[in-house]
Scaffold this motif. Sequence first.
Motif, PDB file in Angstrom:
ATOM      1  N   PRO A  44     -16.645 -25.154   1.638  1.00  0.00           N
ATOM      2  CA  PRO A  44     -16.635 -26.014   0.457  1.00  0.00           C
ATOM      3  C   PRO A  44     -15.664 -25.554  -0.634  1.00  0.00           C
ATOM      4  O   PRO A  44     -15.061 -26.393  -1.315  1.00  0.00           O
ATOM      5  CB  PRO A  44     -18.075 -25.978  -0.051  1.00  0.00           C
ATOM      6  CG  PRO A  44     -18.843 -25.101   0.857  1.00  0.00           C
ATOM      7  CD  PRO A  44     -17.934 -24.600   1.930  1.00  0.00           C
ATOM      8  N   GLU A  45     -15.503 -24.258  -0.785  1.00  0.00           N
ATOM      9  CA  GLU A  45     -14.554 -23.754  -1.789  1.00  0.00           C
ATOM     10  C   GLU A  45     -13.124 -24.131  -1.396  1.00  0.00           C
ATOM     11  O   GLU A  45     -12.332 -24.569  -2.231  1.00  0.00           O
ATOM     12  CB  GLU A  45     -14.697 -22.235  -1.920  1.00  0.00           C
ATOM     13  CG  GLU A  45     -13.914 -21.639  -3.062  1.00  0.00           C
ATOM     14  CD  GLU A  45     -14.179 -20.156  -3.235  1.00  0.00           C
ATOM     15  OE1 GLU A  45     -13.376 -19.510  -3.925  1.00  0.00           O
ATOM     16  OE2 GLU A  45     -15.167 -19.630  -2.678  1.00  0.00           O
ATOM     17  N   ARG A  46     -12.809 -23.978  -0.122  1.00  0.00           N
ATOM     18  CA  ARG A  46     -11.489 -24.378   0.394  1.00  0.00           C
ATOM     19  C   ARG A  46     -11.293 -25.887   0.236  1.00  0.00           C
ATOM     20  O   ARG A  46     -10.221 -26.344  -0.155  1.00  0.00           O
ATOM     21  CB  ARG A  46     -11.384 -23.961   1.862  1.00  0.00           C
ATOM     22  CG  ARG A  46     -10.072 -24.280   2.530  1.00  0.00           C
ATOM     23  CD  ARG A  46     -10.105 -23.826   3.996  1.00  0.00           C
ATOM     24  NE  ARG A  46      -8.904 -24.229   4.676  1.00  0.00           N
ATOM     25  CZ  ARG A  46      -8.723 -25.418   5.240  1.00  0.00           C
ATOM     26  NH1 ARG A  46      -9.679 -26.329   5.220  1.00  0.00           N
ATOM     27  NH2 ARG A  46      -7.584 -25.706   5.841  1.00  0.00           N
ATOM     28  N   ALA A  47     -12.348 -26.650   0.529  1.00  0.00           N
ATOM     29  CA  ALA A  47     -12.265 -28.113   0.457  1.00  0.00           C
ATOM     30  C   ALA A  47     -11.918 -28.595  -0.947  1.00  0.00           C
ATOM     31  O   ALA A  47     -11.224 -29.605  -1.107  1.00  0.00           O
ATOM     32  CB  ALA A  47     -13.578 -28.732   0.916  1.00  0.00           C
ATOM     33  N   ALA A  48     -12.364 -27.871  -1.954  1.00  0.00           N
ATOM     34  CA  ALA A  48     -12.082 -28.254  -3.341  1.00  0.00           C
ATOM     35  C   ALA A  48     -10.596 -28.166  -3.681  1.00  0.00           C
ATOM     36  O   ALA A  48     -10.146 -28.767  -4.659  1.00  0.00           O
ATOM     37  CB  ALA A  48     -12.892 -27.382  -4.296  1.00  0.00           C
ATOM     38  N   PHE A  49      -9.836 -27.453  -2.862  1.00  0.00           N
ATOM     39  CA  PHE A  49      -8.404 -27.279  -3.123  1.00  0.00           C
ATOM     40  C   PHE A  49      -7.519 -27.933  -2.062  1.00  0.00           C
ATOM     41  O   PHE A  49      -6.308 -27.757  -2.065  1.00  0.00           O
ATOM     42  CB  PHE A  49      -8.076 -25.780  -3.248  1.00  0.00           C
ATOM     43  CG  PHE A  49      -8.642 -25.156  -4.475  1.00  0.00           C
ATOM     44  CD1 PHE A  49      -7.897 -25.104  -5.644  1.00  0.00           C
ATOM     45  CD2 PHE A  49      -9.931 -24.649  -4.489  1.00  0.00           C
ATOM     46  CE1 PHE A  49      -8.424 -24.550  -6.799  1.00  0.00           C
ATOM     47  CE2 PHE A  49     -10.473 -24.093  -5.639  1.00  0.00           C
ATOM     48  CZ  PHE A  49      -9.718 -24.049  -6.795  1.00  0.00           C
ATOM     49  N   LEU A  50      -8.126 -28.687  -1.161  1.00  0.00           N
ATOM     50  CA  LEU A  50      -7.348 -29.339  -0.099  1.00  0.00           C
ATOM     51  C   LEU A  50      -6.304 -30.309  -0.645  1.00  0.00           C
ATOM     52  O   LEU A  50      -5.287 -30.541   0.005  1.00  0.00           O
ATOM     53  CB  LEU A  50      -8.264 -30.062   0.883  1.00  0.00           C
ATOM     54  CG  LEU A  50      -8.888 -29.189   1.958  1.00  0.00           C
ATOM     55  CD1 LEU A  50      -9.827 -30.015   2.828  1.00  0.00           C
ATOM     56  CD2 LEU A  50      -7.829 -28.506   2.809  1.00  0.00           C
ATOM     57  N   HIS A  51      -6.536 -30.851  -1.828  1.00  0.00           N
ATOM     58  CA  HIS A  51      -5.546 -31.757  -2.407  1.00  0.00           C
ATOM     59  C   HIS A  51      -4.200 -31.054  -2.599  1.00  0.00           C
ATOM     60  O   HIS A  51      -3.148 -31.678  -2.477  1.00  0.00           O
ATOM     61  CB  HIS A  51      -6.057 -32.340  -3.740  1.00  0.00           C
ATOM     62  CG  HIS A  51      -6.219 -31.326  -4.817  1.00  0.00           C
ATOM     63  ND1 HIS A  51      -7.312 -30.478  -4.894  1.00  0.00           N
ATOM     64  CD2 HIS A  51      -5.416 -31.011  -5.861  1.00  0.00           C
ATOM     65  CE1 HIS A  51      -7.183 -29.692  -5.943  1.00  0.00           C
ATOM     66  NE2 HIS A  51      -6.037 -29.993  -6.550  1.00  0.00           N
ATOM     67  N   LEU A  52      -4.211 -29.752  -2.866  1.00  0.00           N
ATOM     68  CA  LEU A  52      -2.962 -28.999  -2.996  1.00  0.00           C
ATOM     69  C   LEU A  52      -2.253 -28.875  -1.650  1.00  0.00           C
ATOM     70  O   LEU A  52      -1.029 -28.994  -1.573  1.00  0.00           O
ATOM     71  CB  LEU A  52      -3.237 -27.612  -3.575  1.00  0.00           C
ATOM     72  CG  LEU A  52      -3.767 -27.580  -5.002  1.00  0.00           C
ATOM     73  CD1 LEU A  52      -4.208 -26.176  -5.374  1.00  0.00           C
ATOM     74  CD2 LEU A  52      -2.712 -28.100  -5.970  1.00  0.00           C
ATOM     75  N   LYS A  53      -3.023 -28.648  -0.609  1.00  0.00           N
ATOM     76  CA  LYS A  53      -2.444 -28.567   0.736  1.00  0.00           C
ATOM     77  C   LYS A  53      -1.851 -29.916   1.127  1.00  0.00           C
ATOM     78  O   LYS A  53      -0.723 -29.984   1.618  1.00  0.00           O
ATOM     79  CB  LYS A  53      -3.509 -28.131   1.740  1.00  0.00           C
ATOM     80  CG  LYS A  53      -2.998 -28.041   3.161  1.00  0.00           C
ATOM     81  CD  LYS A  53      -4.108 -27.635   4.114  1.00  0.00           C
ATOM     82  CE  LYS A  53      -3.588 -27.626   5.543  1.00  0.00           C
ATOM     83  NZ  LYS A  53      -4.660 -27.373   6.498  1.00  0.00           N
ATOM     84  N   GLU A  54      -2.624 -30.979   0.908  1.00  0.00           N
ATOM     85  CA  GLU A  54      -2.157 -32.314   1.277  1.00  0.00           C
ATOM     86  C   GLU A  54      -0.909 -32.720   0.494  1.00  0.00           C
ATOM     87  O   GLU A  54      -0.036 -33.405   1.024  1.00  0.00           O
ATOM     88  CB  GLU A  54      -3.281 -33.320   1.075  1.00  0.00           C
ATOM     89  CG  GLU A  54      -4.415 -33.104   2.062  1.00  0.00           C
ATOM     90  CD  GLU A  54      -5.695 -33.831   1.695  1.00  0.00           C
ATOM     91  OE1 GLU A  54      -5.730 -34.547   0.671  1.00  0.00           O
ATOM     92  OE2 GLU A  54      -6.676 -33.668   2.444  1.00  0.00           O
ATOM     93  N   ILE A 102      -6.630 -18.140   1.741  1.00  0.00           N
ATOM     94  CA  ILE A 102      -6.438 -16.903   2.521  1.00  0.00           C
ATOM     95  C   ILE A 102      -7.578 -15.904   2.329  1.00  0.00           C
ATOM     96  O   ILE A 102      -8.079 -15.355   3.314  1.00  0.00           O
ATOM     97  CB  ILE A 102      -5.051 -16.299   2.260  1.00  0.00           C
ATOM     98  CG1 ILE A 102      -3.995 -17.172   2.956  1.00  0.00           C
ATOM     99  CG2 ILE A 102      -4.976 -14.853   2.756  1.00  0.00           C
ATOM    100  CD1 ILE A 102      -2.569 -16.746   2.742  1.00  0.00           C
ATOM    101  N   PRO A 103      -8.044 -15.657   1.107  1.00  0.00           N
ATOM    102  CA  PRO A 103      -9.174 -14.718   0.970  1.00  0.00           C
ATOM    103  C   PRO A 103     -10.460 -15.188   1.667  1.00  0.00           C
ATOM    104  O   PRO A 103     -11.306 -14.364   2.020  1.00  0.00           O
ATOM    105  CB  PRO A 103      -9.385 -14.625  -0.541  1.00  0.00           C
ATOM    106  CG  PRO A 103      -8.061 -14.977  -1.131  1.00  0.00           C
ATOM    107  CD  PRO A 103      -7.491 -16.016  -0.201  1.00  0.00           C
ATOM    108  N   LEU A 104     -10.606 -16.483   1.887  1.00  0.00           N
ATOM    109  CA  LEU A 104     -11.806 -17.017   2.537  1.00  0.00           C
ATOM    110  C   LEU A 104     -11.840 -16.741   4.041  1.00  0.00           C
ATOM    111  O   LEU A 104     -12.911 -16.824   4.656  1.00  0.00           O
ATOM    112  CB  LEU A 104     -11.908 -18.522   2.300  1.00  0.00           C
ATOM    113  CG  LEU A 104     -12.106 -18.954   0.846  1.00  0.00           C
ATOM    114  CD1 LEU A 104     -12.053 -20.468   0.734  1.00  0.00           C
ATOM    115  CD2 LEU A 104     -13.407 -18.405   0.294  1.00  0.00           C
ATOM    116  N   ILE A 105     -10.723 -16.418   4.629  1.00  0.00           N
ATOM    117  CA  ILE A 105     -10.668 -16.170   6.077  1.00  0.00           C
ATOM    118  C   ILE A 105     -11.660 -15.082   6.472  1.00  0.00           C
ATOM    119  O   ILE A 105     -12.397 -15.222   7.450  1.00  0.00           O
ATOM    120  CB  ILE A 105      -9.225 -15.801   6.509  1.00  0.00           C
ATOM    121  CG1 ILE A 105      -8.298 -17.006   6.334  1.00  0.00           C
ATOM    122  CG2 ILE A 105      -9.198 -15.293   7.950  1.00  0.00           C
ATOM    123  CD1 ILE A 105      -6.821 -16.681   6.507  1.00  0.00           C
ATOM    124  N   ALA A 106     -11.707 -14.012   5.688  1.00  0.00           N
ATOM    125  CA  ALA A 106     -12.593 -12.886   6.014  1.00  0.00           C
ATOM    126  C   ALA A 106     -14.068 -13.274   5.952  1.00  0.00           C
ATOM    127  O   ALA A 106     -14.893 -12.706   6.676  1.00  0.00           O
ATOM    128  CB  ALA A 106     -12.316 -11.722   5.071  1.00  0.00           C
TER     129      ALA A 106
END
Length: 100
Positions: free
Chosen positions: A76-86, A26-30
């Motif tokens: 890339p920062e979001r991608a590092a946490f995609l495993h949590l989303k998946e 969410i903070p990355l949206i901005a």
Amino acid sequence: MIYLTQLIYLKPGKETEFDAFEAVAIPLIARYGGQLLLRIRPGAGALIAGEGSPPYEIHLVSFEAEKDFEAFGKDPERAAFLHLKEASVDRIVLIKGIAL
């Protein structure tokens, strides 16, 4: 300006993992010129049309352009946490729109 509405349905018992992903995403949206306009959790008592459960969360997000939304998705920062989303998300219904 584009508007995105997400209906987010979670796997049972995976709220903690989803919340950890959102704390990063969410903070990355901005960073991409976007804005989280609305974030609600309807809860189990919410009235819905048809069968099924309400989504865990509903997001309304805006971006200046589609390319900004796409860049956010590739962060890339979001991608590092995609495993949590998946691990936590069962499905997402994404509705794209524009202001009239």
